[in-house]
Write an enzyme that holds these catalytic residues in place. Structure first.
Site, mmCIF file in Angstrom:
data_model
loop_
_atom_site.group_PDB
_atom_site.id
_atom_site.type_symbol
_atom_site.label_atom_id
_atom_site.label_comp_id
_atom_site.label_asym_id
_atom_site.label_seq_id
_atom_site.Cartn_x
_atom_site.Cartn_y
_atom_site.Cartn_z
ATOM 1 N N SER A 8 42.171 51.460 25.552
ATOM 2 C CA SER A 8 41.683 51.392 26.936
ATOM 3 C C SER A 8 42.793 51.050 27.920
ATOM 4 O O SER A 8 43.725 50.306 27.624
ATOM 5 C CB SER A 8 40.562 50.353 27.040
ATOM 6 O OG SER A 8 41.034 49.064 26.703
ATOM 7 N N ASP A 12 41.036 45.011 35.774
ATOM 8 C CA ASP A 12 40.224 43.829 35.518
ATOM 9 C C ASP A 12 39.832 43.157 36.829
ATOM 10 O O ASP A 12 40.683 42.933 37.703
ATOM 11 C CB ASP A 12 41.002 42.815 34.675
ATOM 12 C CG ASP A 12 41.260 43.296 33.258
ATOM 13 O OD1 ASP A 12 40.637 44.296 32.854
ATOM 14 O OD2 ASP A 12 42.076 42.671 32.562
ATOM 15 N N SER A 36 22.476 35.200 38.977
ATOM 16 C CA SER A 36 23.569 35.559 39.875
ATOM 17 C C SER A 36 24.466 34.340 39.999
ATOM 18 O O SER A 36 23.984 33.227 40.259
ATOM 19 C CB SER A 36 23.042 35.968 41.250
ATOM 20 O OG SER A 36 24.106 36.232 42.136
ATOM 21 N N PHE A 116 31.950 46.330 30.950
ATOM 22 C CA PHE A 116 33.039 47.300 30.932
ATOM 23 C C PHE A 116 32.494 48.675 31.305
ATOM 24 O O PHE A 116 31.584 49.186 30.651
ATOM 25 C CB PHE A 116 33.689 47.351 29.538
ATOM 26 C CG PHE A 116 34.979 48.113 29.499
ATOM 27 C CD1 PHE A 116 36.176 47.474 29.728
ATOM 28 C CD2 PHE A 116 34.999 49.474 29.229
ATOM 29 C CE1 PHE A 116 37.372 48.170 29.697
ATOM 30 C CE2 PHE A 116 36.186 50.175 29.197
ATOM 31 C CZ PHE A 116 37.381 49.524 29.430
ATOM 32 N N GLY A 256 44.749 37.618 23.158
ATOM 33 C CA GLY A 256 44.819 38.354 21.897
ATOM 34 C C GLY A 256 45.704 39.580 21.987
ATOM 35 O O GLY A 256 46.378 39.946 21.019
ATOM 36 N N ASP A 257 45.707 40.211 23.157
ATOM 37 C CA ASP A 257 46.564 41.383 23.350
ATOM 38 C C ASP A 257 48.039 40.983 23.325
ATOM 39 O O ASP A 257 48.884 41.689 22.761
ATOM 40 C CB ASP A 257 46.238 42.072 24.677
ATOM 41 C CG ASP A 257 44.801 42.543 24.748
ATOM 42 O OD1 ASP A 257 44.194 42.780 23.686
ATOM 43 O OD2 ASP A 257 44.274 42.673 25.872
#
Length: 327
Positions: A8, A12, A36, A116, A256-257
């Site tokens: 992907s 963001d 909300s 997403f 994590g990326d």
């Protein structure tokens, strides 16, 4: 080693809620949730798993190839990535859809609710890795990270057909893939990445235990949050590498990326897996200290200092030649 990162590419939208999400949930009303959140901050950042990992590899001096689908609104983002060492040759630009969007609310306990929007990512299955391989840019390793499910399966199949080693990182898409798809995705992978929850979900989806999964793939790397990372290999004892202690977390998105980028950068330099996990943890600690997934700067000698303080001088020495070379 030339690494292609598929997956992907997104923008963001990161919001901060100054309370606890759990406090807003009524146990007897969970079947009728309508909430909300009034948030205090909005940060619009560049993101997407593949783009985040490619950015991290670029920060560490490699020149990764990014492979994914984007919209016509990608031009400014592309310049940013190129300026940080990312090759965008493998990016498909859609004339029908916008680039994917990730919208996330984070509370004071670092819990998150996210959505997403797929956007142009839905066209990622049109990308043929054979075209890239025949164009003089054949990668030595392909990371198949979260993407359109059909694209993930196609890229895995392309790697097998081309004889290119690949790493499987199904992550968030485990919820969308059925058992047969997950088994196909990880079969023959040189590397398998999950977090601790995904490791359990992977076993449930595939109906296989840890040993059976290791028999069909290579090294299994499981991130454990503040507990560090576990590395499993068939026929070898489990290796656990602790996380960097006392890491200040400004935003958990992208940690994590960054770990994967640091890990793969070390693997690309033929370093042992323990050193790779240590570099991954160090880069993740830097990324966690910033808001957004591509806002951190990784001074290579600062990384060495982080490794030295966390893992000792011998660990830093093993990484020193690599980091000095990349600098």
């Amino acid at each position: 080693m030339r690494i292609a990162v598929t997956g992907s590419i997104a923008t963001d939208h990161l919001m901060v809620f100054p309370g606890r999400i759990a406090d807003q949930l009524l146990p007897d009303q969970l079947a009728h949730v309508s909430l909300s959140f009034l948030v205090d901050r909005l940060d619009v950042r560049r993101g997407g798993v593949a783009a985040n990992i490619a950015f991290g590899l670029g920060v560490l001096g490699l020149r990764p190839m990014l492979v994914g689908a984007v919209g016509s609104d990608f031009a400014e983002y592309e310049v940013w990535l190129k300026n940080h060492g990312v090759d965008t040759t493998g990016v498909l630009v859609s004339d029908r859809r916008q680039t994917a969007r990730f919208v996330c609310i984070t509370d004071e306990d670092a819990n998150q609710i996210a959505a997403f929007y797929t956007g142009a990512m839905a066209e990622a299955d049109e990308i043929d890795l054979r075209d890239l391989a025949s164009g003089g840019t054949r990668p030595d390793l392909v990371l198949v990270s979260p993407n359109d499910p059909a694209a993930m399966l196609r890229h895995t199949g392309d790697c097998r057909a081309l004889g290119i080693p690949f790493a499987a990182d199904p992550s968030q898409q485990l919820a969308r893939l059925d058992g047969d798809q997950v088994r196909d995705l990880i079969a023959g992978a040189a590397w398998l990445f999950t977090n601790e929850y995904e490791a359990g979900l992977l076993q449930e989806r595939t109906d296989r235990n840890r040993g059976e999964i290791l028999a069909s793939s290579g090294t299994w790397v499981t991130t454990l949050g503040e507990k560090g990372v576990r590395i499993d290999r068939a026929g070898q004892p489990t290796l656990t590498v602790p996380a960097i202690p006392d890491t200040e977390v400004a935003d958990p998105t992208g940690g994590g990326d960054a770990f994967r980028a640091g890990f793969l950068a070390a693997i690309a330099r033929r370093l042992p897996v323990e050193s790779a996990a240590q570099l991954g943890c160090a880069l993740a600690s830097v990324a966690l200290g910033t808001v957004g997934s591509q806002t951190y700067e990784a001074d290579l000698f600062d990384l060495l200092d982080i490794v030295k303080r966390a893992y000792g001088p011998d660990a830093a020495q093993r990484l020193a030649s690599m980091l000095k070379e990349l600098s």
